[in-house]
Design a protein around this motif. Structure first.
Motif, PDB file in Angstrom:
ATOM      1  N   LYS A 148       0.872  -1.188   0.000  1.00 56.37           N
ATOM      2  CA  LYS A 148       0.000   0.000   0.000  1.00 56.37           C
ATOM      3  C   LYS A 148       0.904   1.232   0.000  1.00 56.37           C
ATOM      4  CE  LYS A 148      -3.922  -2.155   2.371  1.00 56.37           C
ATOM      5  NZ  LYS A 148      -4.787  -2.130   1.181  1.00 56.37           N
ATOM      6  N   CYS A 203       1.665   5.673   2.485  1.00 60.15           N
ATOM      7  CA  CYS A 203       1.359   5.433   3.905  1.00 60.15           C
ATOM      8  C   CYS A 203       2.602   5.712   4.740  1.00 60.15           C
ATOM      9  CB  CYS A 203       0.896   3.999   4.118  1.00 60.15           C
ATOM     10  SG  CYS A 203      -0.555   3.527   3.152  1.00 60.15           S
ATOM     11  N   ARG A 239       0.069   5.124  13.693  1.00 58.94           N
ATOM     12  CA  ARG A 239      -0.518   6.396  13.264  1.00 58.94           C
ATOM     13  C   ARG A 239       0.285   6.916  12.075  1.00 58.94           C
ATOM     14  NH1 ARG A 239      -3.856  10.435  15.064  1.00 58.94           N
ATOM     15  NH2 ARG A 239      -3.380  12.535  14.287  1.00 58.94           N
ATOM     16  N   PHE A 240      -0.427   7.307  11.013  1.00 61.87           N
ATOM     17  CA  PHE A 240       0.214   7.784   9.799  1.00 61.87           C
ATOM     18  C   PHE A 240       0.045   9.297   9.693  1.00 61.87           C
ATOM     19  CE2 PHE A 240      -0.832   3.353   9.311  1.00 61.87           C
ATOM     20  CZ  PHE A 240       0.325   2.823   8.762  1.00 61.87           C
ATOM     21  N   ASP A 271      -1.215  11.187   7.619  1.00 59.55           N
ATOM     22  CA  ASP A 271      -2.509  11.706   7.149  1.00 59.55           C
ATOM     23  C   ASP A 271      -3.575  11.641   8.235  1.00 59.55           C
ATOM     24  OD1 ASP A 271      -3.046   9.037   7.299  1.00 59.55           O
ATOM     25  OD2 ASP A 271      -3.592   8.781   5.189  1.00 59.55           O
ATOM     26  N   GLY A 272      -3.192  11.214   9.431  1.00 64.71           N
ATOM     27  CA  GLY A 272      -4.124  11.168  10.550  1.00 64.71           C
ATOM     28  C   GLY A 272      -4.800   9.837  10.765  1.00 64.71           C
ATOM     29  N   THR A 273      -4.678   8.907   9.824  1.00 63.36           N
ATOM     30  CA  THR A 273      -5.312   7.601   9.983  1.00 63.36           C
ATOM     31  C   THR A 273      -4.522   6.740  10.965  1.00 63.36           C
ATOM     32  OG1 THR A 273      -4.077   6.673   8.114  1.00 63.36           O
ATOM     33  CG2 THR A 273      -6.230   7.661   7.644  1.00 63.36           C
ATOM     34  N   THR A 274      -5.227   5.812  11.603  1.00 58.66           N
ATOM     35  CA  THR A 274      -4.587   4.886  12.529  1.00 58.66           C
ATOM     36  C   THR A 274      -4.940   3.459  12.141  1.00 58.66           C
ATOM     37  OG1 THR A 274      -6.453   4.959  14.078  1.00 58.66           O
ATOM     38  CG2 THR A 274      -4.648   6.535  14.437  1.00 58.66           C
ATOM     39  N   LEU A 275      -4.090   2.539  12.540  1.00 59.25           N
ATOM     40  CA  LEU A 275      -4.299   1.128  12.239  1.00 59.25           C
ATOM     41  C   LEU A 275      -3.831   0.312  13.436  1.00 59.25           C
ATOM     42  CD1 LEU A 275      -4.909  -1.239  10.276  1.00 59.25           C
ATOM     43  CD2 LEU A 275      -2.538  -1.022   9.466  1.00 59.25           C
ATOM     44  N   THR A 276      -4.720  -0.504  13.963  1.00 55.87           N
ATOM     45  CA  THR A 276      -4.363  -1.430  15.037  1.00 55.87           C
ATOM     46  C   THR A 276      -4.113  -2.799  14.423  1.00 55.87           C
ATOM     47  OG1 THR A 276      -5.732  -0.232  16.638  1.00 55.87           O
ATOM     48  CG2 THR A 276      -5.082  -2.468  17.215  1.00 55.87           C
TER      49      THR A 276
END
Length: 392
Positions: free
Chosen positions: A119, A122, A139-140, A142-147
């Motif tokens: 991807k 990111c 936390r990226f 662009d403000g997005t988060t991924l657990t």
């Protein structure tokens, strides 16, 4: 381990190789790359020694890459100061050695992965652990988060994952290096050997890739003051030509006609061997591999090969642990990986560090001490190429 539970940070050689190794063991992963496209235009080439080819054999891509380059037959060291020539055989003494374009390695590994594994766009900003589940939260920018369940940091010398693990910062050699690739449309006349030219504290290396392409580098004291030199390819070319004005004409011509897109100038960095000996490479289900773990000087030509080894060993341990009755399988797999890799990367880094200091220091006593340590600790200075990381 299933779904998107394994996240790899960085789509460089180590990140892609790790994703491929995991795929071959039936473990799905997602590679998060900060660039908007595959980073196959930066960087020039790397030398792959026999230990690296064993890892590529395990990944199933070695035959593809062998078609992109020609094996080197010997190594020469030419001292232009005293007109001395030292020569050793590479192929017959230590096995297969080839120089590969970084682009060819990246493209080949990427093509072997399932679609949508990588991807793009990111860029990781930070990592923290969930207070209740201890799962990593990414936390990226662009403000997005991924657990996720597992994070493997293959994000290079300036690794955010390494910072999360509190690894000590990388250090700088007192040396920088210009690298480039020169293309010869009608073929070059160089023999297939790794030739190093030494004169006035400068080192120029020339390695043919195939009949039409030659990789070269120039290692020099780190003195450029003009900040533009570090980023402007044409300024890098002119700076290098001026620096090597007293070198043979064939060297100057090679630099004049080099591919501008391949030119780079970087200060050489390393993780100190003593930091690698004591460093924490994993925490819970977060781990580093490749340059993020053990960036070293290029003096052994082992950075790329060591990263490929990491991919094989990490995937093997993760797959083996999956079949055992462990509550914390990922942590156990990472513990085994670190235990198996630590001494290997410490030895590589120590040998590269000592050779780098011999080349870079102006202090005679320090140079003498480093020469003595290399002699005592690494009597066979080619033995690092004989290493076999094992089956995937």
């Amino acid at each position: 381990m299933s779904g998107d539970e394994v996240v790899i940070i960085g789509a460089g050689i180590c990140g892609l190789a790790t994703a491929l190794a995991l795929h071959m063991k039936g473990i799905r992963s997602i590679v998060m790359e900060k660039s908007e496209s595959l980073r196959n235009v930066t960087g020039a080439a790397i030398t792959i020694r026999p230990n690296g080819w064993r890892a590529l054999d395990q990944l199933g891509v070695s035959d593809i890459l062998r078609h992109t380059s020609i094996p080197l037959q010997r190594e020469r060291v030419v001292s232009l100061d005293v007109e001395r020539l030292d020569e050793i055989s590479l192929y017959h003494c230590v096995g297969e050695t080839r120089c590969l374009r970084r682009k060819d390695i990246i493209d080949t590994l990427y093509a072997a992965l399932p679609p949508a594994t990588v991807k793009f766009g990111c860029q990781l900003e930070s990592i923290k652990l969930d207070q209740h589940t201890t799962k990593p939260i990414l936390r990226f920018i662009d403000g997005t988060t991924l657990t996720t369940k597992v994070v493997i940091g293959c994000d290079g010398a300036k690794s955010i994952v390494a910072d999360f693990l509190n690894l000590k910062p990388t250090k700088k050699f007192p040396l920088c290096e210009v690298r480039g690739i020169t293309n010869y449309p009608f073929g070059h006349s160089f023999t297939y050997e790794f030739t190093r030219f030494k004169k006035d504290n400068l080192l120029v290396g020339r390695i043919p890739i195939n009949n039409n392409s030659v990789y070269w580098f120039c290692t020099q004291p780190c003195i450029p003051k003009d900040e533009r030199i570090w980023k402007d390819p044409e300024m890098i070319r002119q700076h290098t030509l001026q620096l090597l004005s007293h070198y043979p004409e064939e060297i100057q011509e090679m630099i004049k006609t080099t591919d501008t897109n391949s030119l780079s100038l970087k200060q050489l960095r390393y993780r100190a061997p003593w930091d690698l000996l004591m460093g924490t490479f994993s925490r819970g289900t977060v781990i580093v591999a490749g340059d993020a773990m053990h960036v070293m000087g290029p003096f052994l030509g082992q950075g790329g090969s060591a990263s490929l080894e990491d991919a094989i060993v990490l995937a093997r341990n993760m797959a083996q642990i999956m079949g055992l009755n462990h509550v914390r399988k990922d942590e156990e797999a990472f513990y085994r990986f670190v235990r198996q890799r630590r001494i290997r990367v410490v030895r590589l880094s120590l040998q590269a560090y000592l050779i780098g200091m011999i080349s870079g220091t102006s202090l005679r006593l320090k140079k003498f001490i480093c020469i003595m340590l290399v002699t005592l600790l690494f009597r066979n200075q080619m033995s690092h190429m004989d290493y076999d990381c094992g089956d995937i």
